[in-house]
Design an enzyme around this catalytic site. Structure first.
Site, PDB file in Angstrom:
ATOM      1  N   ASP A   1     -28.478 -19.241   2.578  1.00  8.50           N
ATOM      2  CA  ASP A   1     -29.374 -18.096   2.612  1.00  8.50           C
ATOM      3  C   ASP A   1     -28.627 -16.826   3.014  1.00  8.50           C
ATOM      4  O   ASP A   1     -27.767 -16.846   3.899  1.00  8.50           O
ATOM      5  CB  ASP A   1     -30.478 -18.391   3.647  1.00  8.50           C
ATOM      6  CG  ASP A   1     -31.630 -17.415   3.581  1.00  8.50           C
ATOM      7  OD1 ASP A   1     -32.306 -17.376   2.546  1.00  8.50           O
ATOM      8  OD2 ASP A   1     -31.860 -16.696   4.577  1.00  8.50           O
TER       9      ASP A   1
ATOM     10  N   GLU B   1     -27.145 -17.612  -2.064  1.00  6.73           N
ATOM     11  CA  GLU B   1     -28.063 -16.531  -2.361  1.00  6.73           C
ATOM     12  C   GLU B   1     -27.331 -15.254  -1.989  1.00  6.73           C
ATOM     13  O   GLU B   1     -27.157 -14.951  -0.814  1.00  6.73           O
ATOM     14  CB  GLU B   1     -29.344 -16.645  -1.530  1.00  6.73           C
ATOM     15  CG  GLU B   1     -30.340 -15.574  -1.906  1.00  6.73           C
ATOM     16  CD  GLU B   1     -31.158 -15.004  -0.751  1.00  6.73           C
ATOM     17  OE1 GLU B   1     -32.118 -14.307  -1.044  1.00  6.73           O
ATOM     18  OE2 GLU B   1     -30.815 -15.229   0.426  1.00  6.73           O
TER      19      GLU B   1
HETATM   20  C1  NOJ Z   1     -33.941 -15.138   1.737  1.00  9.89           C
HETATM   21  C2  NOJ Z   1     -35.073 -16.045   1.384  1.00  9.89           C
HETATM   22  O1  NOJ Z   1     -35.033 -16.318   0.005  1.00  9.89           O
HETATM   23  C3  NOJ Z   1     -36.350 -15.344   1.804  1.00  9.89           C
HETATM   24  O2  NOJ Z   1     -37.476 -16.062   1.386  1.00  9.89           O
HETATM   25  C4  NOJ Z   1     -36.345 -15.153   3.295  1.00  9.89           C
HETATM   26  O3  NOJ Z   1     -37.478 -14.399   3.697  1.00  9.89           O
HETATM   27  C5  NOJ Z   1     -35.087 -14.420   3.736  1.00  9.89           C
HETATM   28  N1  NOJ Z   1     -33.892 -14.946   3.156  1.00  9.89           N
HETATM   29  C6  NOJ Z   1     -34.937 -14.513   5.234  1.00  9.89           C
HETATM   30  O4  NOJ Z   1     -34.563 -15.830   5.566  1.00  9.89           O
END
Ligand code: NOJ
Ligand code: CA
Length: 550
Positions: free
Chosen positions: A201, A243
Protein backbone atom coordinates in the site's frame (compact mmCIF):
# COMPACT_ATOMS: atom_id res chain seq x y z
CA UNK A 1 15.98 -20.54 -20.76
CA UNK A 2 13.37 -21.79 -18.30
CA UNK A 3 11.15 -19.01 -17.04
CA UNK A 4 8.93 -19.48 -14.07
CA UNK A 5 7.64 -16.00 -13.48
CA UNK A 6 4.11 -17.04 -12.55
CA UNK A 7 2.85 -13.51 -12.07
CA UNK A 8 3.50 -12.77 -15.76
CA UNK A 9 0.99 -15.39 -16.84
CA UNK A 10 -1.63 -14.94 -14.21
CA UNK A 11 -4.86 -13.14 -13.72
CA UNK A 12 -5.40 -11.43 -10.38
CA UNK A 13 -8.84 -11.07 -8.77
CA UNK A 14 -9.30 -8.55 -5.98
CA UNK A 15 -11.91 -8.52 -3.23
CA UNK A 16 -12.36 -7.73 0.41
CA UNK A 17 -13.66 -10.47 2.69
CA UNK A 18 -16.30 -8.22 4.22
CA UNK A 19 -18.33 -7.91 1.02
CA UNK A 20 -17.81 -11.31 -0.60
CA UNK A 21 -19.78 -14.05 1.17
CA UNK A 22 -21.02 -14.24 4.74
CA UNK A 23 -20.93 -17.87 5.88
CA UNK A 24 -21.94 -17.51 9.55
CA UNK A 25 -24.82 -15.14 8.94
CA UNK A 26 -23.65 -12.19 11.04
CA UNK A 27 -23.89 -9.85 8.05
CA UNK A 28 -20.14 -9.62 7.39
CA UNK A 29 -18.35 -11.61 4.70
CA UNK A 30 -15.73 -13.94 6.15
CA UNK A 31 -12.92 -16.41 5.46
CA UNK A 32 -15.28 -19.37 5.48
CA UNK A 33 -17.45 -17.61 2.88
CA UNK A 34 -14.48 -16.81 0.62
CA UNK A 35 -13.33 -20.41 1.05
CA UNK A 36 -16.68 -21.59 -0.34
CA UNK A 37 -16.22 -19.48 -3.44
CA UNK A 38 -12.72 -20.62 -4.39
CA UNK A 39 -14.08 -23.09 -6.94
CA UNK A 40 -16.05 -20.28 -8.54
CA UNK A 41 -12.87 -18.22 -8.86
CA UNK A 42 -10.88 -21.13 -10.18
CA UNK A 43 -13.62 -21.81 -12.73
CA UNK A 44 -13.51 -18.21 -13.86
CA UNK A 45 -9.84 -18.67 -14.62
CA UNK A 46 -8.37 -16.61 -11.79
CA UNK A 47 -4.81 -17.59 -10.90
CA UNK A 48 -4.15 -15.24 -7.97
CA UNK A 49 -6.29 -13.55 -5.35
CA UNK A 50 -5.42 -10.14 -3.98
CA UNK A 51 -7.21 -10.02 -0.65
CA UNK A 52 -7.86 -6.60 0.90
CA UNK A 53 -6.71 -6.08 4.52
CA UNK A 54 -8.16 -8.60 6.99
CA UNK A 55 -6.11 -7.92 10.11
CA UNK A 56 -7.73 -6.55 13.30
CA UNK A 57 -8.90 -3.03 12.61
CA UNK A 58 -11.39 -0.42 13.83
CA UNK A 59 -12.49 -0.43 10.14
CA UNK A 60 -12.54 3.30 9.76
CA UNK A 61 -10.75 2.96 6.39
CA UNK A 62 -12.02 -0.40 5.14
CA UNK A 63 -9.34 -2.23 7.15
CA UNK A 64 -6.46 -0.05 5.87
CA UNK A 65 -6.16 1.07 9.51
CA UNK A 66 -4.54 -1.95 11.13
CA UNK A 67 -4.45 -2.35 14.89
CA UNK A 68 -2.55 -5.66 14.98
CA UNK A 69 -0.36 -6.85 12.12
CA UNK A 70 -0.17 -10.41 13.39
CA UNK A 71 -3.81 -11.37 13.59
CA UNK A 72 -7.14 -11.75 11.84
CA UNK A 73 -10.04 -9.47 12.62
CA UNK A 74 -12.47 -11.67 14.59
CA UNK A 75 -15.32 -10.68 12.27
CA UNK A 76 -13.58 -12.67 9.50
CA UNK A 77 -12.65 -15.76 11.53
CA UNK A 78 -9.50 -16.97 13.24
CA UNK A 79 -5.87 -17.51 12.28
CA UNK A 80 -6.87 -21.16 11.93
CA UNK A 81 -9.52 -20.21 9.37
CA UNK A 82 -6.90 -18.18 7.52
CA UNK A 83 -4.52 -21.11 7.24
CA UNK A 84 -7.40 -23.33 6.06
CA UNK A 85 -8.18 -20.69 3.46
CA UNK A 86 -4.60 -20.23 2.24
CA UNK A 87 -4.21 -24.00 2.12
CA UNK A 88 -7.42 -24.33 0.08
CA UNK A 89 -6.10 -21.68 -2.36
CA UNK A 90 -2.87 -23.61 -2.70
CA UNK A 91 -4.69 -26.85 -3.38
CA UNK A 92 -6.41 -25.21 -6.32
CA UNK A 93 -3.24 -23.61 -7.64
CA UNK A 94 -4.50 -20.16 -6.63
CA UNK A 95 -1.86 -17.81 -5.25
CA UNK A 96 -2.76 -15.51 -2.43
CA UNK A 97 -1.54 -11.92 -2.35
CA UNK A 98 -2.36 -9.79 0.68
CA UNK A 99 -2.18 -6.08 1.36
CA UNK A 100 0.91 -4.92 3.21
CA UNK A 101 -0.19 -1.67 4.84
CA UNK A 102 2.85 -0.42 6.71
CA UNK A 103 3.07 3.22 5.72
CA UNK A 104 0.71 3.82 8.63
CA UNK A 105 -1.25 1.90 11.23
CA UNK A 106 -4.40 2.57 13.23
CA UNK A 107 -4.24 4.94 16.18
CA UNK A 108 -5.65 1.97 18.12
CA UNK A 109 -2.55 -0.11 17.33
CA UNK A 110 -0.70 -1.04 20.53
CA UNK A 111 2.42 0.68 19.16
CA UNK A 112 0.66 4.04 19.00
CA UNK A 113 -1.12 3.51 22.29
CA UNK A 114 2.18 2.68 24.02
CA UNK A 115 3.87 5.64 22.34
CA UNK A 116 1.36 8.11 23.72
CA UNK A 117 1.15 6.41 27.11
CA UNK A 118 4.92 6.66 27.53
CA UNK A 119 6.83 9.05 25.22
CA UNK A 120 10.02 7.64 26.77
CA UNK A 121 9.29 4.20 25.38
CA UNK A 122 10.83 2.85 22.20
CA UNK A 123 7.40 3.04 20.54
CA UNK A 124 7.49 6.82 20.55
CA UNK A 125 10.06 6.71 17.73
CA UNK A 126 7.82 4.39 15.76
CA UNK A 127 5.96 7.56 14.76
CA UNK A 128 6.80 11.02 13.47
CA UNK A 129 6.34 13.94 15.87
CA UNK A 130 6.65 17.72 15.88
CA UNK A 131 6.53 20.11 18.83
CA UNK A 132 4.85 22.89 16.86
CA UNK A 133 2.21 22.69 14.15
CA UNK A 134 4.30 22.58 10.93
CA UNK A 135 3.61 25.43 8.53
CA UNK A 136 2.87 23.08 5.65
CA UNK A 137 0.38 21.00 7.65
CA UNK A 138 -2.33 21.37 5.04
CA UNK A 139 -0.11 20.26 2.19
CA UNK A 140 -0.10 16.74 0.85
CA UNK A 141 -3.56 15.93 2.17
CA UNK A 142 -4.72 12.75 0.40
CA UNK A 143 -8.45 13.02 0.96
CA UNK A 144 -9.27 16.70 0.39
CA UNK A 145 -12.71 17.61 1.62
CA UNK A 146 -12.61 14.88 4.27
CA UNK A 147 -9.10 15.18 5.71
CA UNK A 148 -8.03 18.65 6.85
CA UNK A 149 -4.40 18.27 7.79
CA UNK A 150 -1.42 15.93 7.80
CA UNK A 151 -0.41 16.83 11.37
CA UNK A 152 -2.75 16.29 14.30
CA UNK A 153 -2.23 17.36 17.89
CA UNK A 154 -2.18 14.60 20.47
CA UNK A 155 -3.38 15.93 23.84
CA UNK A 156 -1.70 13.28 25.94
CA UNK A 157 1.75 13.83 24.45
CA UNK A 158 1.40 17.53 23.71
CA UNK A 159 2.89 17.11 20.25
CA UNK A 160 1.73 16.79 16.66
CA UNK A 161 1.98 13.48 14.82
CA UNK A 162 2.27 13.06 11.07
CA UNK A 163 -0.34 11.22 8.99
CA UNK A 164 -0.45 11.15 5.21
CA UNK A 165 -3.98 9.78 5.30
CA UNK A 166 -6.78 10.17 7.86
CA UNK A 167 -5.94 11.45 11.34
CA UNK A 168 -6.63 7.99 12.79
CA UNK A 169 -3.79 6.56 10.66
CA UNK A 170 -0.48 7.78 12.16
CA UNK A 171 2.43 7.25 9.76
CA UNK A 172 5.03 4.77 10.88
CA UNK A 173 8.56 6.13 11.02
CA UNK A 174 10.26 3.98 8.41
CA UNK A 175 13.58 5.68 9.04
CA UNK A 176 13.65 3.89 12.39
CA UNK A 177 15.51 0.58 11.93
CA UNK A 178 13.26 -1.05 14.55
CA UNK A 179 10.19 -0.21 12.48
CA UNK A 180 11.90 -1.65 9.41
CA UNK A 181 12.60 -4.83 11.33
CA UNK A 182 8.94 -5.03 12.37
CA UNK A 183 7.90 -4.60 8.77
CA UNK A 184 10.12 -7.46 7.64
CA UNK A 185 8.82 -9.60 10.49
CA UNK A 186 5.27 -8.97 9.26
CA UNK A 187 6.30 -10.04 5.75
CA UNK A 188 7.94 -13.19 7.08
CA UNK A 189 4.97 -14.03 9.30
CA UNK A 190 2.38 -14.03 6.54
CA UNK A 191 4.64 -15.83 4.07
CA UNK A 192 4.88 -18.56 6.67
CA UNK A 193 1.08 -18.75 6.74
CA UNK A 194 0.85 -19.36 3.03
CA UNK A 195 0.70 -16.08 1.12
CA UNK A 196 2.59 -15.74 -2.15
CA UNK A 197 3.12 -12.03 -2.08
CA UNK A 198 1.99 -8.56 -1.10
CA UNK A 199 0.19 -5.65 -2.64
CA UNK A 200 2.19 -2.93 -0.93
CA UNK A 201 0.00 0.00 0.00
CA UNK A 202 1.00 3.61 -0.69
CA UNK A 203 4.57 2.84 -1.78
CA UNK A 204 5.68 6.41 -2.66
CA UNK A 205 4.78 7.50 0.89
CA UNK A 206 6.15 4.37 2.47
CA UNK A 207 9.58 5.00 1.03
CA UNK A 208 9.61 8.78 1.54
CA UNK A 209 12.08 9.41 4.30
CA UNK A 210 9.86 11.75 6.30
CA UNK A 211 11.52 10.78 9.52
CA UNK A 212 14.84 12.05 8.26
CA UNK A 213 14.03 14.98 6.08
CA UNK A 214 10.50 16.27 6.02
CA UNK A 215 11.14 19.21 3.74
CA UNK A 216 12.83 17.30 0.96
CA UNK A 217 12.04 13.63 1.41
CA UNK A 218 14.31 11.34 -0.55
CA UNK A 219 12.94 7.99 -1.64
CA UNK A 220 14.46 5.18 0.40
CA UNK A 221 14.56 2.56 -2.34
CA UNK A 222 16.72 0.37 -0.13
CA UNK A 223 13.57 -0.50 1.78
CA UNK A 224 12.07 -2.12 -1.31
CA UNK A 225 15.26 -4.08 -1.85
CA UNK A 226 15.16 -5.31 1.74
CA UNK A 227 11.55 -6.48 1.47
CA UNK A 228 12.26 -8.30 -1.79
CA UNK A 229 15.41 -9.91 -0.48
CA UNK A 230 13.63 -11.23 2.59
CA UNK A 231 10.47 -12.30 0.78
CA UNK A 232 12.38 -14.21 -1.88
CA UNK A 233 14.77 -15.75 0.57
CA UNK A 234 11.88 -17.04 2.63
CA UNK A 235 9.76 -18.02 -0.36
CA UNK A 236 11.35 -18.09 -3.80
CA UNK A 237 8.22 -17.28 -5.78
CA UNK A 238 6.89 -14.47 -3.58
CA UNK A 239 5.95 -11.29 -5.44
CA UNK A 240 5.66 -7.63 -4.55
CA UNK A 241 2.90 -5.67 -6.28
CA UNK A 242 3.04 -1.96 -5.61
CA UNK A 243 0.29 0.57 -5.34
CA UNK A 244 2.27 3.50 -6.70
CA UNK A 245 0.48 6.19 -8.65
CA UNK A 246 3.68 7.54 -10.21
CA UNK A 247 4.68 8.76 -13.67
CA UNK A 248 6.21 5.98 -15.80
CA UNK A 249 9.65 7.68 -15.74
CA UNK A 250 9.90 7.02 -12.03
CA UNK A 251 8.98 3.38 -12.34
CA UNK A 252 12.48 2.24 -13.26
CA UNK A 253 13.67 3.34 -9.85
CA UNK A 254 10.85 1.43 -8.22
CA UNK A 255 11.63 -1.74 -10.17
CA UNK A 256 15.37 -1.25 -9.65
CA UNK A 257 17.91 -3.32 -11.54
CA UNK A 258 16.54 -6.65 -12.63
CA UNK A 259 15.52 -8.71 -9.65
CA UNK A 260 16.27 -5.95 -7.18
CA UNK A 261 13.16 -4.14 -5.97
CA UNK A 262 9.48 -4.49 -6.97
CA UNK A 263 8.11 -7.20 -9.26
CA UNK A 264 4.93 -5.41 -10.26
CA UNK A 265 3.45 -1.93 -10.22
CA UNK A 266 -0.22 -1.10 -10.81
CA UNK A 267 -0.13 1.00 -13.96
CA UNK A 268 -2.04 4.13 -12.95
CA UNK A 269 -0.93 6.33 -15.92
CA UNK A 270 -2.19 3.71 -18.39
CA UNK A 271 -5.43 3.31 -16.42
CA UNK A 272 -6.13 7.05 -16.62
CA UNK A 273 -5.29 7.28 -20.31
CA UNK A 274 -7.49 4.26 -20.98
CA UNK A 275 -10.47 5.97 -19.36
CA UNK A 276 -9.76 9.07 -21.42
CA UNK A 277 -9.76 6.88 -24.54
CA UNK A 278 -13.07 5.31 -23.48
CA UNK A 279 -14.51 8.78 -22.88
CA UNK A 280 -13.26 10.47 -26.05
CA UNK A 281 -12.33 7.70 -28.54
CA UNK A 282 -8.87 9.30 -28.72
CA UNK A 283 -6.26 6.62 -28.03
CA UNK A 284 -3.21 8.80 -28.64
CA UNK A 285 -2.50 9.56 -24.93
CA UNK A 286 -2.98 5.87 -24.15
CA UNK A 287 -0.40 4.92 -26.77
CA UNK A 288 2.01 7.43 -25.28
CA UNK A 289 1.42 6.05 -21.80
CA UNK A 290 2.05 2.53 -23.07
CA UNK A 291 5.22 3.52 -24.87
CA UNK A 292 6.45 5.34 -21.77
CA UNK A 293 6.09 2.17 -19.75
CA UNK A 294 7.84 -0.02 -22.32
CA UNK A 295 11.41 -0.52 -21.19
CA UNK A 296 11.38 -2.29 -17.87
CA UNK A 297 13.72 -4.98 -16.55
CA UNK A 298 13.13 -8.64 -17.39
CA UNK A 299 11.45 -9.74 -14.19
CA UNK A 300 9.44 -6.52 -13.84
CA UNK A 301 5.78 -6.42 -14.79
CA UNK A 302 2.94 -3.92 -15.02
CA UNK A 303 -0.41 -4.78 -13.49
CA UNK A 304 -3.36 -3.42 -15.48
CA UNK A 305 -6.77 -2.72 -14.08
CA UNK A 306 -10.01 -0.96 -14.88
CA UNK A 307 -11.51 -0.24 -11.47
CA UNK A 308 -10.40 -0.85 -7.92
CA UNK A 309 -11.83 -0.30 -4.42
CA UNK A 310 -10.93 3.40 -4.48
CA UNK A 311 -12.10 6.25 -6.66
CA UNK A 312 -11.15 6.19 -10.35
CA UNK A 313 -8.24 8.58 -9.90
CA UNK A 314 -7.76 10.79 -12.97
CA UNK A 315 -5.66 13.37 -11.18
CA UNK A 316 -2.65 12.87 -13.44
CA UNK A 317 -4.46 13.61 -16.69
CA UNK A 318 -4.00 17.06 -18.26
CA UNK A 319 -6.95 19.27 -17.33
CA UNK A 320 -8.81 19.07 -20.66
CA UNK A 321 -8.60 15.28 -20.65
CA UNK A 322 -9.67 15.09 -17.03
CA UNK A 323 -12.68 17.29 -17.79
CA UNK A 324 -13.59 15.03 -20.71
CA UNK A 325 -13.55 11.98 -18.43
CA UNK A 326 -15.59 13.76 -15.75
CA UNK A 327 -18.12 14.88 -18.38
CA UNK A 328 -18.47 11.38 -19.81
CA UNK A 329 -18.37 9.23 -16.68
CA UNK A 330 -18.95 11.42 -13.64
CA UNK A 331 -20.91 14.54 -14.63
CA UNK A 332 -22.76 14.95 -11.30
CA UNK A 333 -21.05 16.36 -8.23
CA UNK A 334 -22.17 13.32 -6.29
CA UNK A 335 -20.19 11.08 -8.64
CA UNK A 336 -16.94 12.97 -8.07
CA UNK A 337 -14.63 12.86 -5.11
CA UNK A 338 -11.46 14.49 -3.74
CA UNK A 339 -11.35 16.79 -6.80
CA UNK A 340 -9.60 14.09 -8.79
CA UNK A 341 -11.78 11.00 -8.99
CA UNK A 342 -15.01 9.25 -9.82
CA UNK A 343 -16.65 6.99 -7.27
CA UNK A 344 -18.41 4.68 -9.70
CA UNK A 345 -18.14 1.16 -11.03
CA UNK A 346 -17.24 0.32 -14.60
CA UNK A 347 -20.61 -0.79 -16.02
CA UNK A 348 -22.66 2.23 -14.96
CA UNK A 349 -19.92 4.55 -16.22
CA UNK A 350 -20.23 2.91 -19.62
CA UNK A 351 -24.01 3.28 -19.55
CA UNK A 352 -24.41 -0.47 -19.13
CA UNK A 353 -23.53 -0.80 -22.84
CA UNK A 354 -22.35 -4.38 -23.23
CA UNK A 355 -20.25 -3.49 -26.29
CA UNK A 356 -18.30 -0.89 -24.31
CA UNK A 357 -17.96 -3.11 -21.25
CA UNK A 358 -16.50 -5.83 -23.47
CA UNK A 359 -14.22 -3.33 -25.20
CA UNK A 360 -12.86 -2.03 -21.88
CA UNK A 361 -12.24 -5.52 -20.52
CA UNK A 362 -10.76 -6.75 -23.78
CA UNK A 363 -8.30 -3.84 -23.86
CA UNK A 364 -7.36 -4.35 -20.21
CA UNK A 365 -6.71 -8.06 -20.77
CA UNK A 366 -4.45 -7.37 -23.74
CA UNK A 367 -2.34 -4.55 -22.37
CA UNK A 368 1.27 -5.46 -21.71
CA UNK A 369 1.24 -6.82 -18.18
CA UNK A 370 -0.95 -8.82 -15.84
CA UNK A 371 -4.70 -8.12 -15.60
CA UNK A 372 -6.31 -7.35 -12.25
CA UNK A 373 -10.09 -7.78 -12.02
CA UNK A 374 -12.18 -6.12 -9.35
CA UNK A 375 -14.77 -8.49 -7.87
CA UNK A 376 -18.19 -8.05 -9.41
CA UNK A 377 -16.86 -6.59 -12.65
CA UNK A 378 -17.15 -10.05 -14.18
CA UNK A 379 -20.93 -9.68 -13.93
CA UNK A 380 -21.06 -5.92 -14.50
CA UNK A 381 -22.08 -4.85 -11.00
CA UNK A 382 -23.22 -1.29 -10.34
CA UNK A 383 -22.59 1.28 -7.61
CA UNK A 384 -24.65 2.87 -4.85
CA UNK A 385 -24.08 6.60 -4.89
CA UNK A 386 -26.13 7.13 -1.73
CA UNK A 387 -23.18 5.73 0.24
CA UNK A 388 -20.37 8.01 1.51
CA UNK A 389 -16.89 8.52 0.06
CA UNK A 390 -15.58 5.39 -1.73
CA UNK A 391 -18.26 3.05 -0.36
CA UNK A 392 -20.44 3.15 -3.53
CA UNK A 393 -18.02 0.72 -5.24
CA UNK A 394 -17.81 -1.65 -2.27
CA UNK A 395 -21.34 -3.07 -2.14
CA UNK A 396 -21.73 -6.83 -1.48
CA UNK A 397 -21.08 -9.36 -4.22
CA UNK A 398 -24.29 -10.32 -6.02
CA UNK A 399 -24.44 -14.09 -6.13
CA UNK A 400 -28.15 -14.68 -6.72
CA UNK A 401 -31.59 -13.08 -6.58
CA UNK A 402 -32.06 -14.45 -3.03
CA UNK A 403 -32.07 -12.31 0.13
CA UNK A 404 -29.22 -9.78 0.06
CA UNK A 405 -28.24 -11.11 -3.35
CA UNK A 406 -27.11 -14.37 -1.76
CA UNK A 407 -24.37 -12.51 0.09
CA UNK A 408 -25.74 -12.97 3.60
CA UNK A 409 -28.88 -14.26 5.33
CA UNK A 410 -28.56 -11.45 7.89
CA UNK A 411 -31.23 -8.75 8.25
CA UNK A 412 -28.46 -6.25 8.81
CA UNK A 413 -25.65 -6.74 6.27
CA UNK A 414 -22.44 -4.77 6.79
CA UNK A 415 -23.14 -2.74 3.63
CA UNK A 416 -26.49 -2.68 1.86
CA UNK A 417 -26.59 -4.75 -1.33
CA UNK A 418 -27.89 -2.96 -4.43
CA UNK A 419 -31.59 -3.86 -4.47
CA UNK A 420 -33.16 -1.49 -6.95
CA UNK A 421 -32.62 -0.20 -10.47
CA UNK A 422 -30.91 -1.89 -13.42
CA UNK A 423 -27.97 -3.09 -11.29
CA UNK A 424 -30.07 -4.63 -8.52
CA UNK A 425 -29.08 -8.13 -7.43
CA UNK A 426 -32.37 -9.41 -8.79
CA UNK A 427 -31.14 -8.58 -12.29
CA UNK A 428 -27.34 -8.65 -12.05
CA UNK A 429 -26.15 -11.79 -10.29
CA UNK A 430 -23.84 -14.75 -10.78
CA UNK A 431 -26.54 -17.46 -10.77
CA UNK A 432 -28.51 -15.79 -13.52
CA UNK A 433 -25.46 -15.15 -15.67
CA UNK A 434 -24.20 -18.70 -15.31
CA UNK A 435 -27.46 -19.91 -16.80
CA UNK A 436 -27.47 -17.46 -19.72
CA UNK A 437 -25.06 -18.59 -22.37
CA UNK A 438 -24.44 -15.11 -23.77
CA UNK A 439 -23.98 -13.42 -20.38
CA UNK A 440 -21.10 -11.14 -19.50
CA UNK A 441 -19.89 -13.73 -17.00
CA UNK A 442 -19.61 -16.42 -19.65
CA UNK A 443 -17.95 -13.98 -22.02
CA UNK A 444 -15.43 -13.13 -19.27
CA UNK A 445 -14.73 -16.79 -18.65
CA UNK A 446 -14.04 -17.36 -22.35
CA UNK A 447 -11.87 -14.30 -22.74
CA UNK A 448 -9.85 -15.17 -19.64
CA UNK A 449 -9.24 -18.65 -21.05
CA UNK A 450 -7.90 -17.13 -24.26
CA UNK A 451 -5.81 -14.62 -22.34
CA UNK A 452 -4.14 -17.43 -20.43
CA UNK A 453 -3.39 -19.22 -23.68
CA UNK A 454 -1.52 -16.18 -24.95
CA UNK A 455 1.64 -15.96 -22.86
CA UNK A 456 3.07 -13.42 -25.28
CA UNK A 457 0.86 -10.71 -23.71
CA UNK A 458 2.30 -11.21 -20.27
CA UNK A 459 5.84 -11.88 -21.23
CA UNK A 460 6.50 -10.69 -24.77
CA UNK A 461 7.78 -7.53 -26.42
CA UNK A 462 5.12 -5.20 -27.71
CA UNK A 463 4.79 -2.29 -30.08
CA UNK A 464 2.00 0.11 -30.90
CA UNK A 465 0.95 -0.13 -34.55
CA UNK A 466 0.09 2.84 -36.74
CA UNK A 467 -3.70 3.37 -36.91
CA UNK A 468 -6.29 6.19 -36.86
CA UNK A 469 -6.65 7.79 -33.40
CA UNK A 470 -9.83 5.95 -32.46
CA UNK A 471 -8.15 2.57 -32.89
CA UNK A 472 -5.60 0.93 -30.64
CA UNK A 473 -3.58 -1.86 -32.24
CA UNK A 474 -0.83 -3.64 -30.33
CA UNK A 475 1.51 -6.33 -31.59
CA UNK A 476 3.17 -8.81 -29.25
CA UNK A 477 6.09 -11.13 -29.98
CA UNK A 478 7.36 -13.88 -27.75
CA UNK A 479 9.19 -17.04 -28.76
CA UNK A 480 7.20 -18.43 -31.70
CA UNK A 481 4.09 -16.41 -30.93
CA UNK A 482 3.07 -13.27 -32.80
CA UNK A 483 -0.26 -11.72 -32.06
CA UNK A 484 -2.10 -8.51 -32.80
CA UNK A 485 -4.95 -6.92 -30.80
CA UNK A 486 -7.12 -4.30 -32.43
CA UNK A 487 -9.75 -2.23 -30.59
CA UNK A 488 -12.17 0.31 -32.01
CA UNK A 489 -13.13 3.01 -29.48
CA UNK A 490 -15.78 4.55 -31.72
CA UNK A 491 -19.47 3.85 -32.08
CA UNK A 492 -19.16 3.23 -35.81
CA UNK A 493 -18.00 0.48 -38.04
CA UNK A 494 -14.67 0.98 -39.77
CA UNK A 495 -12.17 -0.70 -42.04
CA UNK A 496 -8.45 -0.15 -41.78
CA UNK A 497 -5.40 -1.38 -43.65
CA UNK A 498 -3.14 -2.57 -40.87
CA UNK A 499 0.61 -2.70 -41.24
CA UNK A 500 1.85 -5.14 -38.61
CA UNK A 501 5.51 -4.55 -39.44
CA UNK A 502 7.98 -7.15 -40.55
CA UNK A 503 6.65 -10.69 -40.18
CA UNK A 504 7.95 -12.64 -43.17
CA UNK A 505 6.32 -16.02 -42.53
CA UNK A 506 2.93 -14.53 -41.80
CA UNK A 507 0.28 -14.16 -44.48
CA UNK A 508 -2.87 -14.50 -42.46
CA UNK A 509 -4.13 -13.21 -39.14
CA UNK A 510 -6.61 -15.60 -37.52
CA UNK A 511 -9.18 -14.67 -34.90
CA UNK A 512 -8.64 -16.16 -31.48
CA UNK A 513 -12.08 -15.33 -30.10
CA UNK A 514 -14.08 -15.88 -33.27
CA UNK A 515 -13.88 -17.68 -36.55
CA UNK A 516 -12.53 -14.71 -38.54
CA UNK A 517 -9.32 -14.32 -40.44
CA UNK A 518 -7.68 -11.62 -42.50
CA UNK A 519 -5.28 -12.26 -45.37
CA UNK A 520 -2.43 -9.96 -46.16
CA UNK A 521 -3.03 -7.75 -49.18
CA UNK A 522 -0.62 -7.01 -52.03
CA UNK A 523 0.47 -3.86 -50.23
CA UNK A 524 1.65 -5.99 -47.31
CA UNK A 525 -1.17 -4.70 -45.10
CA UNK A 526 -4.13 -6.47 -43.56
CA UNK A 527 -7.58 -5.11 -44.38
CA UNK A 528 -9.41 -5.33 -41.04
CA UNK A 529 -13.06 -4.62 -40.42
CA UNK A 530 -14.21 -3.54 -36.97
CA UNK A 531 -17.76 -3.27 -35.61
CA UNK A 532 -18.74 -0.25 -33.48
CA UNK A 533 -16.69 -0.69 -30.26
CA UNK A 534 -15.47 -3.90 -31.88
CA UNK A 535 -12.23 -5.74 -31.27
CA UNK A 536 -10.14 -8.57 -32.67
CA UNK A 537 -7.60 -10.83 -31.00
CA UNK A 538 -5.49 -12.14 -33.85
CA UNK A 539 -2.67 -14.59 -34.09
CA UNK A 540 -0.28 -14.81 -37.00
CA UNK A 541 -1.07 -17.67 -39.34
CA UNK A 542 1.79 -19.75 -40.66
CA UNK A 543 3.10 -19.74 -37.11
CA UNK A 544 1.70 -21.71 -34.20
CA UNK A 545 -2.10 -22.00 -34.48
CA UNK A 546 -3.04 -24.12 -31.56
CA UNK A 547 -2.80 -22.49 -28.17
CA UNK A 548 0.43 -23.53 -26.63
CA UNK A 549 1.34 -23.39 -23.02
CA UNK A 550 4.62 -21.84 -22.04
C1 NOJ B 1 -4.53 3.10 -0.47
C2 NOJ B 1 -5.75 2.24 -0.42
O1 NOJ B 1 -6.01 1.73 -1.70
C3 NOJ B 1 -6.88 3.10 0.11
O2 NOJ B 1 -8.09 2.41 0.07
C4 NOJ B 1 -6.55 3.55 1.51
O3 NOJ B 1 -7.54 4.44 1.99
C5 NOJ B 1 -5.20 4.24 1.55
N1 NOJ B 1 -4.17 3.54 0.85
C6 NOJ B 1 -4.74 4.40 2.97
O4 NOJ B 1 -4.35 3.14 3.46
CA1 CA C 1 -19.76 -13.50 8.74
Amino acid sequence: MITDLWYKHGLIYNFSLSGFLDANGDGIGDLEGAHRRLDYLQGLGVTAIWLAPFQPSPMRDHGYDISDYYGIDPCYGSLGDFVEFSRACKQRGLRLIMDLVVNHCSDQNAWFQKAIADPGSKYFDYFIWADERPEDDEEGVIFPGVQETTWTYNETVGKYYFHRFYEFQPDLNMANPEVQREMLKIVGFWLELGVSGFRIDAVPFLIAEEGINLKDPQPAYGLLRDIRALAQWRKGDAVLLAEANIPAEKALQYFGDDGERLHMILNFPVNQALFYALASADTVPLRKALEASQCIPGSAQWANFLRNHDELDIGRLPEDQREAVFAAFGPDDNMQIYGRGIRRRLSPMLGGDRRRVELANSVMMTLPGTPVIRYGDEIGMGDDLSLPEREPVRTPMQWSDGPNGGFSPSKDPVRPPIDSGPYSFEIVNVARQRAAEDSLLNWMERIIRSRKEMPEIGEGEFCVLETPAHILALRFDWKDHLSVFVHNFEDRCCEIALDIGVAPECTRLRGVLSDTSFDVGEDGRYPIVLEPYGYHWLRAGGLEQIPQSR
